[in-house]
Design an enzyme around this catalytic site. Structure first.
Site, PDB file in Angstrom:
ATOM      1  N   ARG A  35      32.319  92.363   0.154  1.00  0.00           N
ATOM      2  CA  ARG A  35      31.669  93.573   0.676  1.00  0.00           C
ATOM      3  C   ARG A  35      32.392  94.123   1.905  1.00  0.00           C
ATOM      4  O   ARG A  35      32.373  95.333   2.140  1.00  0.00           O
ATOM      5  CB  ARG A  35      30.207  93.290   0.993  1.00  0.00           C
ATOM      6  N   LYS A 200      15.173  87.089 -15.934  1.00  0.00           N
ATOM      7  CA  LYS A 200      13.832  87.538 -16.300  1.00  0.00           C
ATOM      8  C   LYS A 200      13.773  88.921 -16.939  1.00  0.00           C
ATOM      9  O   LYS A 200      14.435  89.838 -16.490  1.00  0.00           O
ATOM     10  CB  LYS A 200      12.965  87.596 -15.043  1.00  0.00           C
ATOM     11  N   GLY A 353      24.279  91.397  -8.833  1.00  0.00           N
ATOM     12  CA  GLY A 353      24.901  90.444  -7.917  1.00  0.00           C
ATOM     13  C   GLY A 353      25.426  89.208  -8.618  1.00  0.00           C
ATOM     14  O   GLY A 353      26.577  88.800  -8.435  1.00  0.00           O
ATOM     15  N   GLY A 377      20.788  95.920  -6.976  1.00  0.00           N
ATOM     16  CA  GLY A 377      19.478  96.581  -6.993  1.00  0.00           C
ATOM     17  C   GLY A 377      19.608  98.091  -7.052  1.00  0.00           C
ATOM     18  O   GLY A 377      18.910  98.761  -7.815  1.00  0.00           O
TER      19      GLY A 377
HETATM   20  P1  ADP Z   1      22.033  89.841 -11.810  1.00  0.00           P
HETATM   21  O1  ADP Z   1      21.987  89.358 -10.387  1.00  0.00           O
HETATM   22  O2  ADP Z   1      23.425  90.023 -12.309  1.00  0.00           O
HETATM   23  O3  ADP Z   1      21.163  91.038 -12.034  1.00  0.00           O
HETATM   24  P2  ADP Z   1      19.965  87.986 -12.607  1.00  0.00           P
HETATM   25  O4  ADP Z   1      19.638  87.747 -11.176  1.00  0.00           O
HETATM   26  O5  ADP Z   1      18.985  88.722 -13.419  1.00  0.00           O
HETATM   27  O6  ADP Z   1      21.410  88.667 -12.742  1.00  0.00           O
HETATM   28  O7  ADP Z   1      20.148  86.577 -13.362  1.00  0.00           O
HETATM   29  C1  ADP Z   1      21.118  85.647 -13.019  1.00  0.00           C
HETATM   30  C2  ADP Z   1      20.672  84.240 -13.334  1.00  0.00           C
HETATM   31  O8  ADP Z   1      20.160  84.119 -14.662  1.00  0.00           O
HETATM   32  C3  ADP Z   1      21.805  83.243 -13.227  1.00  0.00           C
HETATM   33  O9  ADP Z   1      21.599  82.447 -12.086  1.00  0.00           O
HETATM   34  C4  ADP Z   1      21.719  82.441 -14.535  1.00  0.00           C
HETATM   35  O10 ADP Z   1      21.850  81.036 -14.338  1.00  0.00           O
HETATM   36  C5  ADP Z   1      20.337  82.769 -15.037  1.00  0.00           C
HETATM   37  N1  ADP Z   1      20.220  82.575 -16.493  1.00  0.00           N
HETATM   38  C6  ADP Z   1      20.960  83.140 -17.460  1.00  0.00           C
HETATM   39  N2  ADP Z   1      20.604  82.662 -18.671  1.00  0.00           N
HETATM   40  C7  ADP Z   1      19.628  81.763 -18.471  1.00  0.00           C
HETATM   41  C8  ADP Z   1      18.855  80.908 -19.328  1.00  0.00           C
HETATM   42  N3  ADP Z   1      19.036  80.904 -20.645  1.00  0.00           N
HETATM   43  N4  ADP Z   1      17.912  80.131 -18.762  1.00  0.00           N
HETATM   44  C9  ADP Z   1      17.731  80.140 -17.418  1.00  0.00           C
HETATM   45  N5  ADP Z   1      18.420  80.908 -16.562  1.00  0.00           N
HETATM   46  C10 ADP Z   1      19.357  81.713 -17.076  1.00  0.00           C
HETATM   47 MG    MG Z   2      20.478  88.261  -9.306  1.00  0.00          MG
END
Ligand code: ADP
Ligand code: MG
Length: 399
Positions: A35, A200, A353, A377
């Site tokens: 960043r 989620k 992120g 976000g």
């Molecule tokens: P981003 O920050 O890119 O938006 P998220 O915060 O939504 O992504 O999700 C990232 C997390 O999701 C990672 O830490 C990863 O380990 C977790 N994840 C991905 N697939 C699974 C799974 N099948 N079960 C549990 N956690 C998962």
């Molecule tokens: Mg995240």
């Protein structure tokens, strides 16, 4: 929106820049300076134009009061190393030190003000309290440049209120982010493929909702997949499941079908008996997950199918890892999708992120992608079609 070139001659002017310097810290060691690097071009450009540059930014989530653990001092130091010239630092944000530094700044110099979130007015929900603090920030400078893309979705004093008090423009980083997001929302080249994963469904409802109206293909992986599989009536063992979102997932599946959007779920899944790096991994069909196993990645067949869709796309937006990429045994799906994004001829955008961290951890170079958003976000809210206060205020000013 006004850009820096619309601000006229900046020589000798004091320019307050809101940057996003919220880097991960290990004690006082910066573990990823991405960043700071992303913020440097705008600061450098202003300094080269002879401006006296005052940078305001936050670090972490201090509780509206000074806390040395969240000092921006190491960040100012690193900024100076990257720039190759000393960067001044003020030990407060709008107090005596800040005024002293602002007065001492020479043309073409850069100073960083202490963590803006040490001041309760920054994030206050009370307009008057936030406004009073924005007055203090505005008193330090002649013009304002908004360049912290990671915070433009926040109605905060240094992002929103200060822009109403000074002549204001967007910086190069925010401008670049917005241009890419516009290409994703206004007239994306087709096929437009969206890959969603992460932990989620409930985090991503708004984006899925909006993208179902825009994308041709929606590929779903990550932890959210199991809520969709459950909506189709399959057992998901001990996988991540949001029972209260099953109906929503079912509605999305139906809406996609009605709109002719190809909503693709993985055909196979990598499972393990527990959530750990060395748990024994096996691959099973997505509709046959054993009761005592949890899905931790999309399987090799699904990875191939997802990768093919991505390679054939003219526009791809990807948010959310396909599996628990932090453990090598469950990083295959994420690697396959990331690699395919680097191979597509179209525009490839990574938002989020953890997704950005994943591509770096897996060894991909930033410039192998069309764009990696610096604000997870903020980019998701933009794609949800929400109004981002930090952008809206700058649009209002020029219209
Ligand atoms: P981003 O920050 O890119 O938006 P998220 O915060 O939504 O992504 O999700 C990232 C997390 O999701 C990672 O830490 C990863 O380990 C977790 N994840 C991905 N697939 C699974 C799974 N099948 N079960 C549990 N956690 C998962
Ligand atoms: Mg995240």
């Amino acid at each position: 929106m006004q850009t820096i070139s619309d601000l006229g001659d900046l020589r000798g002017k004091r320019v307050l820049v809101r940057s996003d310097l919220n880097v991960p810290l290990d004690g006082t060691t910066i573990s990823d300076d991405g960043r700071i690097r992303a913020s440097l071009p705008t600061l450098e450009r202003l300094a080269a134009a002879g401006a006296r540059v005052l940078v305001t930014a936050h670090l972490g989530r201090p509780k509206g009061t000074p806390d040395p653990a969240y000092s921006l001092k190491p960040v100012a130091q690193r900024l100076g190393e990257l720039w190759g010239q000393p960067v001044l630092f003020a030990g407060d944000t709008t107090g005596d030190e800040a005024h002293h530094v602002a007065a001492a700044l020479q043309d073409g110099q850069i100073a960083v003000l202490e963590n803006v979130r040490f001041n309760p007015g920054e994030t206050s929900k009370d307009d008057a309290e936030r406004g009073a603090f924005a007055d203090e920030l505005a008193a330090l400078a002649d013009v304002f440049v908004s360049d912290g893309f990671g915070v433009v979705h926040r109605k905060q004093a240094s992002v929103y209120d200060v822009a109403t008090r000074l002549p204001a423009a967007v910086g190069g980083l925010v401008q670049a982010e917005v241009e890419v997001l516009k290409r994703l929302t206004e007239s994306p080249e087709r096929p437009y493929v969206v890959v969603l994963g992460g932990s989620k469904v409930s985090d991503k409802l708004g984006v899925i909702d909006n993208l179902l109206e825009k994308a041709d293909t929606l590929l779903i992986g990550g932890g959210m997949v199991f809520t969709f599989l459950a909506a189709q009536g399959h057992g998901v063992g001990s996988s991540l499941l949001e029972s209260d979102q099953i109906d929503v997932a079912r509605e999305y599946i139906e809406r996609a079908a009605a709109r002719g959007v190809d909503l693709v779920l993985p055909s196979d899944v990598v499972v393990a008996p527990e959530f750990s790096a060395d748990a024994p991994a096996t691959t099973v069909p997505a509709d046959a997950i054993p009761d005592d196993q949890m899905g931790l990645d999309i399987g090799p067949d699904a990875s191939q199918v997802f990768a093919q869709h991505v390679r054939d796309a003219r526009t791809v937006f990807w948010n959310g890892p396909m599996g628990v990429f932090e453990f090598a045994a469950f990083a295959g799906g994420t690697r396959a999708v990331a690699e395919a994004l680097t191979q597509t001829d179209g525009l490839s955008v990574v938002g989020g992120g953890d997704s950005a961290a994943a591509v770096r951890q897996l060894g991909f170079a930033d410039d192998a992608f069309g764009h990696i958003s610096t604000g997870g976000g903020a980019s998701l809210e933009y794609l949800e079609g929400k109004t981002l206060p930090g952008l809206a205020i700058l649009e209002e000013k020029t219209s």
